[in-house]
Write an enzyme that holds these catalytic residues in place. Structure first.
Site, short mmCIF file in Angstrom:
data_model
loop_
_atom_site.label_atom_id
_atom_site.label_comp_id
_atom_site.label_asym_id
_atom_site.label_seq_id
_atom_site.Cartn_x
_atom_site.Cartn_y
_atom_site.Cartn_z
N GLU A 171 -0.40 -29.55 -22.66
CA GLU A 171 0.19 -30.21 -23.83
C GLU A 171 -0.73 -30.13 -25.04
OE1 GLU A 171 -1.78 -33.52 -21.34
OE2 GLU A 171 -0.77 -31.60 -21.02
N ASP A 202 -3.04 -32.81 -29.26
CA ASP A 202 -2.73 -33.15 -27.87
C ASP A 202 -1.65 -34.23 -27.89
OD1 ASP A 202 -3.89 -32.96 -24.87
OD2 ASP A 202 -3.29 -35.02 -25.31
N ILE A 203 -0.59 -34.03 -27.09
CA ILE A 203 0.50 -35.00 -27.03
C ILE A 203 0.02 -36.23 -26.28
CG2 ILE A 203 2.86 -35.44 -26.27
CD1 ILE A 203 3.36 -32.42 -26.44
#
Length: 288
Positions: A192, A149-150
């Site tokens: 994301e 996950d960004i």
């Protein structure tokens, strides 16, 4: 005909040879192509392949490929004809079937691929994971899943606009795929979030892969509209093991990786966390 595997034989769609093959709709010889397309840049490429027959692969008047036939074993010395009209038509019919197969394969590829990141979609990932998990169970081999996950992704959209967010997604996807083996599978899980399937991969090896990707992204220079940005990701790792973690459903393994990701976020982000099987109850997951 001996193609060079290291050479790019790509032909521009605007090339006159492409237009001629599309409009002509017939199998032709090299002499015919040269006569009708003297200005074609593709002629040199065709000559290197030295085909005895060139067959357009047409699907709904769209040229999806070109079939080159090499030297044939039988040659009629009396007539000097390499191919009869019947043979040309027969090869053209085979080419039509090949064009349909290429078109169908392209449609499947497009329907299973995220157009922005060029990674596989979530449903495709689960289909492959289910199959690989079944194999891992029967062969008693390890299988690993990583979830990424960004970190603070909303910041890029809010500060620089959604175009910047798209750029970050594309770059992160590229870096993830660049750090994987050909047999591994990466997907855009949603928003994301990304997932990676590592077949026949142990806990230590999976953690090493996740750490390599995390470090690569942290040290990459993300530049959008002359703005240098620092991007990091958080990671969770889960591993199927027929003794210590005998999950039977793909979603269970992904949920474990998701729990590891949650722990990475909770403990400061920009880190890799292995998810012990105890994080997710197998009985609870099977009852959902």
């Amino acid at each position: 005909m001996d193609p060079n595997n290291n050479k790019n034989y790509q032909i521009a769609y605007s090339d006159p040879a492409v237009s001629f093959l599309t409009e002509n709709k017939n199998s032709i010889t090299m002499d015919v192509l040269q006569k009708n397309c003297p200005d074609s840049a593709a002629i040199k490429i065709f000559q290197e392949l030295n085909p005895t027959l060139i067959v357009p692969l047409l699907q709904k008047n769209h040229l999806s490929g070109i079939l080159f036939l090499g030297e044939r074993f039988y040659f009629d010395a009396e007539t000097g004809i390499d191919y009869t009209e019947y043979e040309k038509n027969l090869v053209l019919s085979i080419g039509s079937l090949a064009a349909i197969a290429i078109n169908n394969a392209t449609l499947i590829e497009r329907s299973s691929t995220d157009m922005m990141t060029q990674l596989k979609l979530k449903y495709f990932f689960f289909n492959v994971l289910t199959e690989k998990l079944d194999n891992a169970m029967s062969e008693k081999k390890p299988l690993s899943v990583i979830m990424f996950d960004i970190d603070f992704f909303k910041h890029f959209n809010d500060t620089y606009g959604h175009e910047c967010g798209d750029y970050v997604l594309k770059q992160v996807a590229f870096l993830i795929k660049q750090n994987l083996r050909e047999e591994d599978l990466a997907s855009r899980y949603g928003g994301e979030e990304f997932t990676v399937l590592l077949n026949e991969t142990t806990k230590d090896a999976a953690i090493a892969v996740a750490e390599r990707i995390r470090s690569c992204i942290e040290n990459h220079d993300f530049v959008f509209n002359n703005q240098h940005m620092h991007v990091t990701i958080s990671c969770g790792v889960a591993v199927f093991d027929h003794e210590s973690n005998p999950v039977t459903i793909a979603k269970q393994l992904v949920n474990q990786a998701d729990q590891g990701l949650y722990m990475s976020k909770h403990n400061g982000r920009n880190r890799v966390t292995y998810a012990p099987p105890s994080l997710v109850s197998l009985d609870d997951e099977e009852s959902k």
